[in-house]
Every structure is written in structure tokens, then in C-alpha cells.
Design a protein around this motif. Structure first.
Motif, PDB file in Angstrom:
ATOM      1  N   ALA A 369       0.922  -1.204   0.008  1.00 56.63           N
ATOM      2  CA  ALA A 369       0.057  -0.217  -0.114  1.00 56.63           C
ATOM      3  C   ALA A 369       0.691   1.214  -0.050  1.00 56.63           C
ATOM      4  O   ALA A 369       0.437   2.160  -0.625  1.00 56.63           O
ATOM      5  N   ALA A 370       2.235   1.081   0.643  1.00 58.47           N
ATOM      6  CA  ALA A 370       2.838   2.432   0.800  1.00 58.47           C
ATOM      7  C   ALA A 370       3.579   2.738  -0.380  1.00 58.47           C
ATOM      8  O   ALA A 370       3.432   3.982  -1.006  1.00 58.47           O
ATOM      9  N   ILE A 371       3.883   1.595  -1.072  1.00 58.76           N
ATOM     10  CA  ILE A 371       4.549   1.930  -2.439  1.00 58.76           C
ATOM     11  C   ILE A 371       3.687   2.333  -3.548  1.00 58.76           C
ATOM     12  O   ILE A 371       3.820   3.133  -4.203  1.00 58.76           O
ATOM     13  N   THR A 372       2.445   1.919  -3.499  1.00 60.31           N
ATOM     14  CA  THR A 372       1.257   2.213  -4.459  1.00 60.31           C
ATOM     15  C   THR A 372       0.868   3.532  -4.084  1.00 60.31           C
ATOM     16  O   THR A 372       0.776   4.433  -5.225  1.00 60.31           O
ATOM     17  N   GLN A 373       0.963   4.125  -2.971  1.00 58.99           N
ATOM     18  CA  GLN A 373       0.520   5.320  -2.336  1.00 58.99           C
ATOM     19  C   GLN A 373       1.685   6.346  -3.084  1.00 58.99           C
ATOM     20  O   GLN A 373       1.373   7.517  -3.664  1.00 58.99           O
ATOM     21  N   ASN A 374       2.754   5.854  -3.025  1.00 63.48           N
ATOM     22  CA  ASN A 374       3.826   6.653  -3.386  1.00 63.48           C
ATOM     23  C   ASN A 374       3.660   6.991  -4.869  1.00 63.48           C
ATOM     24  O   ASN A 374       3.851   8.186  -5.290  1.00 63.48           O
ATOM     25  N   CYS A 375       3.509   5.984  -5.663  1.00 58.36           N
ATOM     26  CA  CYS A 375       3.144   6.196  -7.268  1.00 58.36           C
ATOM     27  C   CYS A 375       2.073   7.099  -7.439  1.00 58.36           C
ATOM     28  O   CYS A 375       1.887   8.019  -8.210  1.00 58.36           O
ATOM     29  N   GLN A 380      -0.003  12.619  -8.577  1.00 55.12           N
ATOM     30  CA  GLN A 380      -0.917  13.798  -8.067  1.00 55.12           C
ATOM     31  C   GLN A 380      -0.035  15.001  -8.371  1.00 55.12           C
ATOM     32  O   GLN A 380      -0.516  16.152  -8.919  1.00 55.12           O
ATOM     33  N   MET A 381       1.484  14.914  -8.072  1.00 54.82           N
ATOM     34  CA  MET A 381       2.363  15.937  -8.208  1.00 54.82           C
ATOM     35  C   MET A 381       2.298  16.484  -9.669  1.00 54.82           C
ATOM     36  O   MET A 381       2.094  17.452 -10.052  1.00 54.82           O
ATOM     37  N   ALA A 382       2.297  15.296 -10.723  1.00 55.40           N
ATOM     38  CA  ALA A 382       2.185  15.787 -12.125  1.00 55.40           C
ATOM     39  C   ALA A 382       1.191  16.310 -12.546  1.00 55.40           C
ATOM     40  O   ALA A 382       1.279  17.491 -13.358  1.00 55.40           O
ATOM     41  N   GLN A 383      -0.071  15.744 -11.925  1.00 49.88           N
ATOM     42  CA  GLN A 383      -1.327  16.769 -12.350  1.00 49.88           C
ATOM     43  C   GLN A 383      -1.519  17.913 -12.030  1.00 49.88           C
ATOM     44  O   GLN A 383      -1.613  19.031 -12.684  1.00 49.88           O
ATOM     45  N   GLU A 384      -0.924  18.387 -10.686  1.00 49.11           N
ATOM     46  CA  GLU A 384      -0.932  19.746 -10.157  1.00 49.11           C
ATOM     47  C   GLU A 384      -0.071  20.521 -10.971  1.00 49.11           C
ATOM     48  O   GLU A 384      -0.059  21.661 -11.129  1.00 49.11           O
ATOM     49  N   GLY A 394       9.012  17.586 -17.426  1.00 43.34           N
ATOM     50  CA  GLY A 394       9.994  17.190 -18.265  1.00 43.34           C
ATOM     51  C   GLY A 394       9.912  15.737 -18.962  1.00 43.34           C
ATOM     52  O   GLY A 394      10.346  15.291 -19.821  1.00 43.34           O
ATOM     53  N   GLN A 395       8.807  14.998 -18.282  1.00 48.05           N
ATOM     54  CA  GLN A 395       8.578  13.691 -18.676  1.00 48.05           C
ATOM     55  C   GLN A 395       7.455  13.206 -18.206  1.00 48.05           C
ATOM     56  O   GLN A 395       7.135  13.316 -17.147  1.00 48.05           O
ATOM     57  N   GLU A 396       6.557  12.257 -18.968  1.00 44.42           N
ATOM     58  CA  GLU A 396       5.603  11.687 -18.292  1.00 44.42           C
ATOM     59  C   GLU A 396       5.948  11.083 -16.942  1.00 44.42           C
ATOM     60  O   GLU A 396       7.001  10.156 -16.993  1.00 44.42           O
ATOM     61  N   THR A 397       5.155  11.022 -15.857  1.00 47.34           N
ATOM     62  CA  THR A 397       5.476  10.254 -14.864  1.00 47.34           C
ATOM     63  C   THR A 397       4.938   9.028 -14.915  1.00 47.34           C
ATOM     64  O   THR A 397       3.877   8.577 -14.790  1.00 47.34           O
ATOM     65  N   ILE A 398       5.945   7.947 -14.476  1.00 55.09           N
ATOM     66  CA  ILE A 398       5.668   6.657 -15.247  1.00 55.09           C
ATOM     67  C   ILE A 398       5.335   5.778 -13.383  1.00 55.09           C
ATOM     68  O   ILE A 398       4.243   4.965 -13.420  1.00 55.09           O
ATOM     69  N   SER A 399       6.032   6.134 -12.590  1.00 49.87           N
ATOM     70  CA  SER A 399       5.828   5.301 -11.318  1.00 49.87           C
ATOM     71  C   SER A 399       5.878   6.515 -10.053  1.00 49.87           C
ATOM     72  O   SER A 399       5.174   7.282  -9.897  1.00 49.87           O
ATOM     73  N   ASN A 400       6.966   6.742  -9.554  1.00 51.94           N
ATOM     74  CA  ASN A 400       7.120   7.529  -8.362  1.00 51.94           C
ATOM     75  C   ASN A 400       8.106   8.854  -8.639  1.00 51.94           C
ATOM     76  O   ASN A 400       8.454   9.388  -7.724  1.00 51.94           O
ATOM     77  N   VAL A 401       8.475   8.815  -9.813  1.00 50.65           N
ATOM     78  CA  VAL A 401       9.598  10.012 -10.155  1.00 50.65           C
ATOM     79  C   VAL A 401       8.776  11.169 -10.915  1.00 50.65           C
ATOM     80  O   VAL A 401       8.355  10.750 -12.097  1.00 50.65           O
ATOM     81  N   CYS A 402       8.907  12.322 -10.509  1.00 53.66           N
ATOM     82  CA  CYS A 402       8.091  13.379 -11.020  1.00 53.66           C
ATOM     83  C   CYS A 402       9.168  14.587 -11.354  1.00 53.66           C
ATOM     84  O   CYS A 402       9.808  14.983 -10.375  1.00 53.66           O
ATOM     85  N   VAL A 403       9.299  15.012 -12.750  1.00 58.19           N
ATOM     86  CA  VAL A 403      10.468  15.917 -12.993  1.00 58.19           C
ATOM     87  C   VAL A 403       9.638  17.169 -13.599  1.00 58.19           C
ATOM     88  O   VAL A 403       9.086  16.767 -14.792  1.00 58.19           O
ATOM     89  N   PHE A 404       9.938  18.360 -13.353  1.00 57.59           N
ATOM     90  CA  PHE A 404       9.251  19.214 -13.953  1.00 57.59           C
ATOM     91  C   PHE A 404      10.040  20.539 -13.882  1.00 57.59           C
ATOM     92  O   PHE A 404      10.872  20.717 -13.046  1.00 57.59           O
ATOM     93  N   THR A 405       9.691  21.581 -14.740  1.00 55.96           N
ATOM     94  CA  THR A 405      10.434  22.838 -14.696  1.00 55.96           C
ATOM     95  C   THR A 405       9.312  23.913 -14.083  1.00 55.96           C
ATOM     96  O   THR A 405       8.077  23.901 -14.343  1.00 55.96           O
ATOM     97  N   ALA A 406       9.734  24.860 -13.498  1.00 52.16           N
ATOM     98  CA  ALA A 406       8.973  25.975 -12.592  1.00 52.16           C
ATOM     99  C   ALA A 406       8.235  27.083 -13.516  1.00 52.16           C
ATOM    100  O   ALA A 406       7.142  27.478 -13.521  1.00 52.16           O
ATOM    101  N   ASP A 407       8.987  27.284 -14.789  1.00 49.38           N
ATOM    102  CA  ASP A 407       8.479  28.188 -15.723  1.00 49.38           C
ATOM    103  C   ASP A 407       9.199  27.884 -17.074  1.00 49.38           C
ATOM    104  O   ASP A 407       9.977  28.310 -17.670  1.00 49.38           O
ATOM    105  N   ARG A 446      13.191  17.877  -9.825  1.00 53.40           N
ATOM    106  CA  ARG A 446      13.095  16.284  -9.734  1.00 53.40           C
ATOM    107  C   ARG A 446      12.686  15.853  -8.404  1.00 53.40           C
ATOM    108  O   ARG A 446      13.096  16.208  -7.392  1.00 53.40           O
ATOM    109  N   ALA A 447      11.459  15.006  -8.086  1.00 55.17           N
ATOM    110  CA  ALA A 447      11.072  14.457  -6.894  1.00 55.17           C
ATOM    111  C   ALA A 447      11.014  12.925  -7.054  1.00 55.17           C
ATOM    112  O   ALA A 447      10.321  12.525  -7.911  1.00 55.17           O
ATOM    113  N   ALA A 448      11.554  12.130  -6.396  1.00 58.75           N
ATOM    114  CA  ALA A 448      11.480  10.825  -6.033  1.00 58.75           C
ATOM    115  C   ALA A 448      10.837  10.493  -4.900  1.00 58.75           C
ATOM    116  O   ALA A 448      11.645  10.462  -3.837  1.00 58.75           O
TER     117      ALA A 448
END
Length: 472
Positions: A369-375, A380-384, A394-407, A446-448
Motif C-alpha cells: 500500500a505504501a509503495i502504491t501510494q507513493n506512485c 498527483q504532483m504531475a497533475q498539479e 519534463g517527462q511523463e510520470t511513470i511510477s514515483n519520479v516526477c520531473v518538472f520545470t517551474a517556468d 526532480r521528486a523521487a
């Protein structure tokens, strides 16, 4: 002088201090959200210098509370996502106590800790889908596990004489996706293959390009090399990519290569819910897997595992028993197998206890449950991020890694500068810990997420802080 100079001179005082310190440590864990990373003071190294005056050493328990515990690495905090570092468990505290009292050397011999390690390895083997022949050894982490697995691959492919004679002028080649973790390069250097003989295969839709892999193998054979190893990635460090393990297993089988999977954190999707579990389909066909319990199984550092499909291959690589380590049928020196025959270390601590305690305390379903929740939280971070007018993934979020630019409206150089500034300011303010990585020339946030304490509100709060700083 006491006849036991290294024991407490006053056991009653020591016991009282230890009880007080234990309560303090548990309070800190329970309130982990109130303890973000903070800069160590400039004079901390001086404070830690060995051999201070007796007056300074008179109350070590106070020094532990005031000068040691506050300056942690930050990864116990629920908004720590910068690097793939597990969050630690309360059971680690009690496991460490028991482990210290037992003081077990798990290199071999007949005692309980080795039975426990075998139980942990067997549980992991079943979760990864490997056959009963599989065996392994708990190590410091995936970096050490990778060295040991590659050494086994070399012995298997080149022959057992390589242990004594080396592989001489024979050029061995290995293959991995572009962006593979640096542990693979280091391991090839350490076993004498050399990182120049690591062939980086281009990606196709985030996975190793199988056609390109076949082409590279054929080219190397034609040039007189001996291809021996292909390395799949379960959760790439930068973007969280997963290779197609069934396709890689087909290549390994047809070309006579050893298939190793770097599963440092991503292998644990094997116990997650769908759709994340399917990311590691085919993992059960690997010849070896390197993974960490101190990442996505949340236990305290350090604790990794080198798991090999046929334990005999690992033993053939490392077993070496001088006379003083000769096993016996009875007594302390009985109790086969000895773990020193399956890895580098003869002196080894009891890493299995904290895994066993965690699984027995919380149950496998809680970790799933914890691993699934992390994903889910990474999604959620990617959607926000996508809902923000200036932010961009920067890339589609596949599991638990979200990479993005602020502007995204800024130039590449300006985006990189902004993202780095935001990451550092959030770290130093204690609001959140992101790291940065480069995607298409832009250094992005980057958020892992491998933190069991993270909740939905933490994601929203951190992105609000990013937004505020990008507008400042």
C-alpha cells in the motif's frame, strides 16, 4: 581501574540515560514532520573532534541530543524527495538495539542471524518470482550488489579459471540503456572489464532499443569481443524509466548473455498494485537482481541485496575457505551455507533483523500500500504541475519520479537557473527537498517519492512553495 574498563562504570546510570535517550529518539521519529534538514553549524566538525576535555565528555547523552540528532540527512521528513533515500521505520530502532546486543558476525557459522537472513532472502526470491535455486546475500546496497552480480556473470560466461587467471586480453562487453546508474560503470571497472566496454544502448520510448542492442552485440562479436552481460533498469535514477525485461531476457537467451536487473528501488513494484506492478513483468527471468531495502522498503540504512537466479553461480564466484574457516558437522562452525561463500565480506552485520521486524510488524500488505501510494502521489504532483500555467513536466510520470520545470516560458538557461535556485531555497528553508536533473538541456526539479510519511497535502504545499518562489 575497573577490571571491565570498556563497560559502563555505573550500569544504573547508563540504563537510566539509555531509557531517556530511547524516549527522545522515538519522540523525534513520531514528530518527523517537524524536523526538516538543516545546515550543520560551521563548528560542528570541531565539536565532533575526538579527545575533547573531560568536562565536554561528561554528558554524552546531552551531546547526542543537542549536537548529533538535530543534524540528520533529512530523509525522515515527509517532504524529502530529492534523492532515492528511504524514510526509515520505527522498528529500525528496536532492531538496532537487538542487533547491537547480539553483535552477530553473519559471515558464517551456526547462529540465529544467518537463519533469519536466509528467510529474508527466500521471501524476496518469491516476491521477485525467481526459482527455488535462487540465493543471495545482504550487502551495503545496490552498488555492492552490482559488483558481486557482475563478478558472477563473468565467471559464468568466461569460465571458473577467470578467478585465478583473469580474462587477460579478452575484451568483454556489456550493454545497458543510456542513462544507466553509475553503479554499473563502477562495477565494470572494479571487475577489470572497464567502463569503456560498457555499450550504451539508445532509448526508444524510454526503454532500451532492442534492435539497436542486437546490432551492437553483432558489431562487437565481429570485432573480436566477447559480449557477456546486458543490464536492465527497473526505475532509472533520473526519470524512473523501466526497461522491457521480457524483451531483454529474449536477447540474453538467444545471445548467451547474463541478464542483470538494476532494481535498486523499482524492483519493489513487484509487490505494488496495478498498473505499477506490470512495470517489472519479466523480472522473474533475470539471472541476477540488485535491489535495496533501504529505499522503497523504507528500512534504515544500509541494506541491499544481491540476488542470483542460481545460487551456485554466486558460490562459484566467491567461495574460498582457508583452514581456519573450515566448516564442521557440529558446534559453532557448523550451519551451512556460510554467507562469506556468496559475496565479498567475511565480517558482516545483521542486516536481516530490521527487514524481518518490519515485515513481521506491519505485514507485506502495508508495504504494498505504501509503495502504491507513493506512485499515486507522484501522479498527483504531475497533475498539479500540468494544472499550473507556467509549469511543465519534463517527462511523463511513470511510477514515483516526477520531473518538472517551474517556468516553461523562460529560456533554457533561465529555466535551469530558476529551478536550481528554487531547489536550494526550499531545502534551506526546510519547506521541501527536491533535487535537480537535466532533461533536454534544462535543469529541472526532480521528486523521487520513496517516503512512507508523505501525504497529499505535502505535495500541494510543496508545489505552492515552488510557485511562490518562481514568481518572486
Amino acid at each position: 581501574m575497573s577490571d571491565k574498563p570498556l563497560d559502563p562504570q555505573d550500569w544504573s546510570r547508563f540504563r537510566a540515560d539509555a531509557h531517556e535517550l530511547l524516549d527522545h529518539c522515538l519522540d523525534l521519529l513520531q514528530g518527523a514532520e517537524d524536523r526538516p534538514w538543516q545546515h550543520p553549524p560551521e563548528d560542528l566538525e570541531d565539536r565532533y573532534a575526538i579527545g575533547q576535555s573531560q568536562q565536554q565528555n561528561s554528558d554524552l547523552m546531552t551531546r547526542l541530543r543537542d549536537e548529533v540528532l538535530p543534524y540528520h540527512a533529512g530523509n525522515t521528513h515527509p517532504k524529502y524527495w530529492g534523492w532515492v533515500q528511504g524514510s526509515g521505520l520505527a522498528t529500525d530502532v528496536t532492531a538496532s538495539m537487538v542487533s547491537a546486543v547480539m553483535n552477530s558476525n553473519c559471515g558464517g557459522r551456526n547462529h540465529g542471524a544467518n537463519y533469519m537472513e536466509r528467510a529474508v532472502i527466500d521471501w524476496t526470491r518469491r516476491k521477485m518470482g525467481l526459482p527455488e535455486t535462487a540465493f543471495g546475500v545482504l550487502v551495503t546496497g545496490t552498488s555492492q550488489a552490482t559488483v558481486q552480480a557482475f563478478a558472477a556473470a563473468r565467471v559464468k560466461v568466461v569460465g571458473k579459471d577467470v578467478r585465478q587467471q583473469g580474462h587477460g586480453t579478452q575484451r568483454l562487453t556489456a550493454y545497458a540503456a543510456a542513462g544507466v546508474h553509475n553503479a554499473t560503470k563502477k562495477a565494470l571497472e572494479l571487475i577489470g572489464v572497464g567502463s569503456d566496454n560498457l555499450r550504451l544502448v539508445p532509448l526508444k520510448k524510454g526503454q532500451m532499443d532492442i534492435d539497436a542492442l542486437y546490432t551492437m552485440i553483432a558489431e562487437d562479436r565481429a570485432a573480436g569481443a566477447l559480449p557477456f552481460l546486458v543490464v536492465g533498469t527497473a526505475g532509472s535514477v533520473n526519470l524512473g524509466f523501466f526497461d522491457n525485461f521480457n524483451a531483454l531476457a529474449d536477447v540474453a537467451q538467444s545471445e548467451g548473455l547474463w541478464l542483470h536487473v538494476d532494481g535498486a528501488f523499482g524492483a519493489w513494484t513487484r509487490i505494488a498494485d496495478e498498473p505499477y506492478r506490470s512495470l517489472t513483468d519479466g523480472l522473474e527471468r533475470a539471472d541476477s537482481i540488485a535491489l535495496d531495502f533501504h529505499k522503497w522498503m523504507y528500512v534504515g540504512f544500509d541494506c541491499g541485496l544481491c540476488l542470483v537466479r542460481d545460487g551456485a553461480d554466486l558460490r562459484a564466484t566467491f567461495a574460498a575457505r582457508p583452514d581456519y574457516l573450515d566448516g564442521k558437522d557440529r558446534g559453532v562452525a557448523s550451519g551451512e551455507p556460510w554467507f562469506c561463500d556468496y559475496g565479498i565480506d567475511l565480517s558482516r552485520g545483521n542486516r536481516a533483523l530490521k527487514i524481518w521486524m518490519a515485515l513481521e510488524s506491519f505485514g507485506e500488505d502495508a508495504f504494498s500500500a505504501a509503495i502504491t501510494q507513493n506512485c499515486h502521489l507522484a501522479k498527483q504532483m504531475a497533475q498539479e504541475v500540468q494544472a499550473q500555467p507556467k509549469m511543465a513536466l519534463g517527462q511523463e510520470t511513470i511510477s514515483n519520479v516526477c520531473v518538472f520545470t517551474a517556468d516553461k516560458t523562460l529560456s533554457e538557461a533561465a529555466q535551469s537557473e530558476l529551478n536550481v535556485r528554487i531547489a536550494v531555497e526550499l531545502q534551506e528553508s526546510g519547506q521541501a527537498v527536491f533535487s535537480t536533473t537535466k532533461v533536454n538541456g534544462v535543469e529541472m526539479l526532480r521528486a523521487a517519492i520513496v517516503n512512507h510519511r508523505t501525504r497529499e497535502a505535502d505535495i500541494s504545499d510543496a508545489l505552492a512553495a515552488v510557485s511562490a518562489l518562481s514568481s518572486a
